[in-house]
Design a protein around this motif. Structure first.
Motif, PDB file in Angstrom:
ATOM      1  N   UNK A 244      10.551   7.646  -8.076  1.00  0.00           N
ATOM      2  CA  UNK A 244      11.009   7.109  -6.799  1.00  0.00           C
ATOM      3  C   UNK A 244      11.215   8.274  -5.844  1.00  0.00           C
ATOM      4  N   UNK A 245      10.532   8.240  -4.720  1.00  0.00           N
ATOM      5  CA  UNK A 245      10.624   9.346  -3.772  1.00  0.00           C
ATOM      6  C   UNK A 245      11.921   9.301  -2.981  1.00  0.00           C
ATOM      7  N   UNK A 246      12.355   8.120  -2.565  1.00  0.00           N
ATOM      8  CA  UNK A 246      13.599   8.043  -1.805  1.00  0.00           C
ATOM      9  C   UNK A 246      14.181   6.641  -1.863  1.00  0.00           C
ATOM     10  N   UNK A 247      15.487   6.591  -1.687  1.00  0.00           N
ATOM     11  CA  UNK A 247      16.227   5.333  -1.579  1.00  0.00           C
ATOM     12  C   UNK A 247      17.128   5.453  -0.355  1.00  0.00           C
ATOM     13  N   UNK A 248      17.057   4.467   0.536  1.00  0.00           N
ATOM     14  CA  UNK A 248      17.872   4.464   1.745  1.00  0.00           C
ATOM     15  C   UNK A 248      18.790   3.235   1.725  1.00  0.00           C
TER      16      UNK A 248
ATOM     17  N   UNK B 136       0.805  -1.212   0.000  1.00  0.00           N
ATOM     18  CA  UNK B 136       0.000   0.000   0.000  1.00  0.00           C
ATOM     19  C   UNK B 136       0.844   1.270   0.000  1.00  0.00           C
ATOM     20  N   UNK B 137       2.011   1.231   0.671  1.00  0.00           N
ATOM     21  CA  UNK B 137       2.852   2.434   0.703  1.00  0.00           C
ATOM     22  C   UNK B 137       3.862   2.483  -0.436  1.00  0.00           C
TER      23      UNK B 137
ATOM     24  N   UNK C 265      10.999   5.627 -18.694  1.00  0.00           N
ATOM     25  CA  UNK C 265      11.557   6.735 -17.911  1.00  0.00           C
ATOM     26  C   UNK C 265      11.515   6.474 -16.406  1.00  0.00           C
ATOM     27  N   UNK C 266      12.632   6.746 -15.741  1.00  0.00           N
ATOM     28  CA  UNK C 266      12.755   6.583 -14.296  1.00  0.00           C
ATOM     29  C   UNK C 266      13.324   7.880 -13.718  1.00  0.00           C
ATOM     30  N   UNK C 267      12.747   8.340 -12.619  1.00  0.00           N
ATOM     31  CA  UNK C 267      13.273   9.500 -11.906  1.00  0.00           C
ATOM     32  C   UNK C 267      13.365   9.171 -10.424  1.00  0.00           C
ATOM     33  N   UNK C 268      14.568   9.319  -9.861  1.00  0.00           N
ATOM     34  CA  UNK C 268      14.803   9.067  -8.447  1.00  0.00           C
ATOM     35  C   UNK C 268      15.045  10.414  -7.767  1.00  0.00           C
ATOM     36  N   UNK C 269      14.159  10.800  -6.865  1.00  0.00           N
ATOM     37  CA  UNK C 269      14.251  12.125  -6.254  1.00  0.00           C
ATOM     38  C   UNK C 269      15.419  12.239  -5.286  1.00  0.00           C
TER      39      UNK C 269
ATOM     40  N   UNK D 211      13.465   1.172  -1.040  1.00  0.00           N
ATOM     41  CA  UNK D 211      13.063   2.034  -2.149  1.00  0.00           C
ATOM     42  C   UNK D 211      11.591   2.376  -2.002  1.00  0.00           C
ATOM     43  N   UNK D 212      11.269   3.679  -1.968  1.00  0.00           N
ATOM     44  CA  UNK D 212       9.890   4.155  -1.887  1.00  0.00           C
ATOM     45  C   UNK D 212       9.460   4.695  -3.244  1.00  0.00           C
ATOM     46  N   UNK D 213       8.492   4.045  -3.857  1.00  0.00           N
ATOM     47  CA  UNK D 213       8.013   4.408  -5.183  1.00  0.00           C
ATOM     48  C   UNK D 213       6.686   5.150  -5.069  1.00  0.00           C
ATOM     49  N   UNK D 214       6.537   6.209  -5.876  1.00  0.00           N
ATOM     50  CA  UNK D 214       5.259   6.920  -5.947  1.00  0.00           C
ATOM     51  C   UNK D 214       4.314   6.101  -6.820  1.00  0.00           C
ATOM     52  N   UNK D 215       3.388   5.383  -6.193  1.00  0.00           N
ATOM     53  CA  UNK D 215       2.532   4.461  -6.936  1.00  0.00           C
ATOM     54  C   UNK D 215       1.668   5.178  -7.969  1.00  0.00           C
TER      55      UNK D 215
END
Length: 320
Positions: free
Chosen positions: A93-97, A51-52, A128-132, A79-83
């Motif tokens: 991708x909002x963030x990668x830790x 869900x997140x 296309x991929x964008x990692x913020x 990895x947090x993806x904007x669904x």
């Protein structure tokens, strides 16, 4: 900078193959995608937050299949993806830790370059991929004598990078990385690195400062034979369309000569004349210069181009 490239490679592989499949299938696909060119990958486990939009790899290891030496060991890659972006064809991708990773760059350099280039090509062909934002905190980075002049460990190393993508920036430098690394004993490196990872040719702008660095680390690149001392470094460089230029200042302090003449061609004659062991009271030696050149190799990668520019900068900075 190299840690940015390797972490980006891992994240790219995860994004392209995960597809929010079952955890076991995600692990298998990531291992397949990251393996090849003499490396094998292993994932200890996968967690998926349906869900997140979070995918987490646990105990990721990439190793040389011949020597067993690990290129990367990461306890966790989250990895947090904007669904909401998925139906529109672009993966945001909002963030990668990536906390507490170990990156070992003392292995086969040519093999490592081939591995990264193969994954970069696959990334370029993907949607296309964008990692913020990418954060790698508390990392340990091992560098070889070939890269610095003497084996070194940078720990802890902290990286924060923004705006990574797989579409060229039309001559712009969309990706910015801020790196801070401790160099034992007591040294510090800070760098701001701007680049376009998707550019057909290497392109970057670099602002690098080093303080209280062990002179043995950079002495070889400076053309100096030393057994002790400290160095400070202030370097700005840029590369575009195969042409690079920059300015560099190096300060050497409490230099210890390896032998008489070891500084000939590297230090002022009046300093070298004092002979072996006479350098403890030399105080501060300063050098400031500009440099420029071209990279003719059409197959040069971002990593190899960066090494060429840094080596040229240090050679030009050798005190005369």
């Amino acid at each position: 900078m190299r840690i940015l490239l390797v972490i980006a490679t891992v994240v790219i592989a995860l994004l392209l193959v995960a597809g929010f499949a079952l955890p076991g299938e995600v692990a298998r696909r990531v291992e397949t995608s990251l393996g090849g060119e003499g490396y094998a990958a292993e994932v200890g486990g996968v967690s998926i937050g349906w869900f997140e939009g979070r995918v987490t790899l646990r105990d990721l290891r990439i190793e040389d299949t011949s020597s067993g030496q690990a290129l990367l060991q990461a306890p966790e890659v989250a990895v947090d993806v904007a669904l909401g972006s998925l139906p529109f064809g672009t993966i945001h991708v909002e963030s990668v830790q990536v906390p507490g990773a170990t990156l070992d760059l003392t292995g086969d350099q040519a093999q490592r370059e081939r591995w990264m280039q193969a994954r970069r090509e696959r990334f370029a062909e993907a949607p296309p991929v964008h990692v913020a934002r990418v954060e790698a905190k508390g990392a340990t980075v091992r560098l070889s004598a070939e890269q610095l002049g003497e084996d070194a460990v940078l720990a802890p190393t902290d990286l924060v990078a923004t705006d990574l993508g797989n579409r060229p920036g039309a001559g712009k430098l969309p990706t910015t990385a801020h790196i801070t690394a401790t160099v034992e004993p007591g040294g510090l490196l800070r760098a701001t690195f701007r680049t376009d990872p998707a550019s057909d040719r290497p392109i970057f702008a670099l602002d690098l400062q080093g303080t209280n660095l062990p002179l043995e680390l950079v002495g070889q690149q400076l053309g100096l034979e030393v057994t002790g001392g400290r160095a400070s470094l202030d370097l700005q460089a840029s590369l575009r369309e195969g042409a690079y230029e920059g300015e560099v200042q190096v300060d050497l302090e409490n230099v210890e000569l390896e032998e008489k003449g070891g500084f000939l061609g590297g230090l002022k004659a009046e300093v070298a004349e004092q002979g072996a062991g006479a350098a403890e009271g030399l105080g501060l030696l300063e050098s400031e210069s500009s440099f420029s050149g071209t990279i003719e190799d059409p197959d040069a990668t971002l990593g190899s181009a960066l090494r060429i520019v840094l080596k040229k900068a240090l050679q030009e900075a050798a005190p005369a």
